[in-house]
Design a protein around this motif. Structure first.
Motif, PDB file in Angstrom:
ATOM      1  N   TYR A  56       0.362   4.193  -9.036  1.00 41.59           N
ATOM      2  CA  TYR A  56      -0.847   4.914 -10.178  1.00 41.59           C
ATOM      3  C   TYR A  56      -0.053   5.773 -11.130  1.00 41.59           C
ATOM      4  O   TYR A  56      -0.225   5.910 -12.413  1.00 41.59           O
ATOM      5  N   ASP A  95       0.813  -1.212   0.209  1.00 42.43           N
ATOM      6  CA  ASP A  95      -0.008  -0.053   0.356  1.00 42.43           C
ATOM      7  C   ASP A  95       1.116   1.125  -0.123  1.00 42.43           C
ATOM      8  O   ASP A  95       0.041   2.230  -0.037  1.00 42.43           O
ATOM      9  N   TRP A 140      -5.844  -1.574  -5.374  1.00 43.13           N
ATOM     10  CA  TRP A 140      -5.471  -0.975  -5.949  1.00 43.13           C
ATOM     11  C   TRP A 140      -5.745  -1.751  -6.805  1.00 43.13           C
ATOM     12  O   TRP A 140      -5.895  -0.176  -8.068  1.00 43.13           O
ATOM     13  N   ILE A 187       1.533   2.951  -3.982  1.00 44.74           N
ATOM     14  CA  ILE A 187      -0.075   2.711  -4.043  1.00 44.74           C
ATOM     15  C   ILE A 187       0.435   4.319  -4.985  1.00 44.74           C
ATOM     16  O   ILE A 187       0.024   3.965  -6.303  1.00 44.74           O
TER      17      ILE A 187
END
Length: 269
Positions: free
Chosen positions: A120, A113, A204, A116
């Motif tokens: 992205y 996490d 995700w 992320i």
């Protein structure tokens, strides 16, 4: 020692019972008619209408197909990468080996996490947002798989490699015909880890997908739960959740002995 074992077994049963209570409620709610009274033990008649309504209200079959594609393709690529990487770390003597192992351990420690946002932004730059490739790419290299295979390969005698090289076998032939067949338990354990993680992964895929064509089951369930205008339909939601989790539970109960033995043989406690 016998008293300690009995106490440990007792606490194990207690923990198991606590874990089983939500599953029991979910199963009972999924297979019974809706009720305004929430109860662990079902108090309404048996029905399969909840599952019928779920398949009519959301494209559950499409979500299932998306999830299966993501899980199978991800594990297939991971299988090749961790096999080659695990062999290199177990039998290859190369400059910077300790640095590579340090990076692998760092990857084991860092939660997914945390990555992320950079992941992205990378998907945006690659124009892969809202695609299955975007869901899979950050997980194609698994530090857990590399470490597990490295430990398993190290249990095999190095003399096997030397003998195969003397007989003229290439490195790839040594890997696929000697090391891979002798690491079945490790592969099975990693398969359980990989499949369960990507089958249940939610955050995700939620961030990187926007369409039904690419949403997995977990995101589809969340969207379905939020889209109900008449309040939470617990019967339908539990039916959907049951359909999602039952394949993993069945696989674990079937392969649980191999799963535990692989970690024991790899020296992971």
């Amino acid at each position: 020692m016998r008293i300690k074992n009995k106490v440990a077994i007792f606490f194990a049963f207690v923990v198991g019972a606590i874990w089983f209570i939500p599953f029991l409620w979910m199963t009972g709610t999924a297979f019974t008619e809706p009720s305004f009274v929430m109860s662990i033990i079902p108090n309404t008649p048996f029905t399969l209408d909840n599952f019928k309504e779920v398949f009519e209200m959301i494209p559950l079959a499409r979500y299932y197909l998306n999830t299966i594609i993501l899980v199978v393709v991800t594990f297939g690529i991971q299988f090749v990468i961790i096999t080659l990487g695990g062999y290199a770390l177990a039998r290859g003597n190369f400059y910077g080996e300790k640095i590579v192992m340090a990076i692998v351990f760092m990857q084991l420690i860092i939660p997914n996490d945390v990555l992320i946002i950079p992941n992205y932004l990378t998907m945006v730059d690659m124009k892969l947002v809202d695609t299955k490739a975007a869901i899979m790419l950050p997980f194609l290299g698994s530090a857990m798989g590399l470490f597990l295979l490295r430990q398993q390969f190290k249990t095999l005698p190095a003399a096997l490699t030397d003998a195969a090289k003397i007989d003229g076998a290439s490195t790839m032939r040594i890997i696929w015909q000697i090391y891979v067949p002798n690491a079945k338990t490790a592969y099975l354990a990693f398969a359980m880890i990989s499949v369960s993680y990507h089958w249940n992964n939610f955050l995700w895929p939620l961030i990187v997908t926007n369409s039904v064509e690419n949403r997995p089951l977990t995101v589809g369930l969340a969207v379905f739960a939020k889209s109900t205008e008449t309040g939470l339909l617990w019967g339908d939601i539990c039916a959907c959740a049951f359909a999602i989790c039952i394949p993993l539970l069945a696989a674990f109960f079937i392969f649980q002995k191999q799963f535990i033995n692989s970690f024991a043989s790899a020296g992971i406690k």
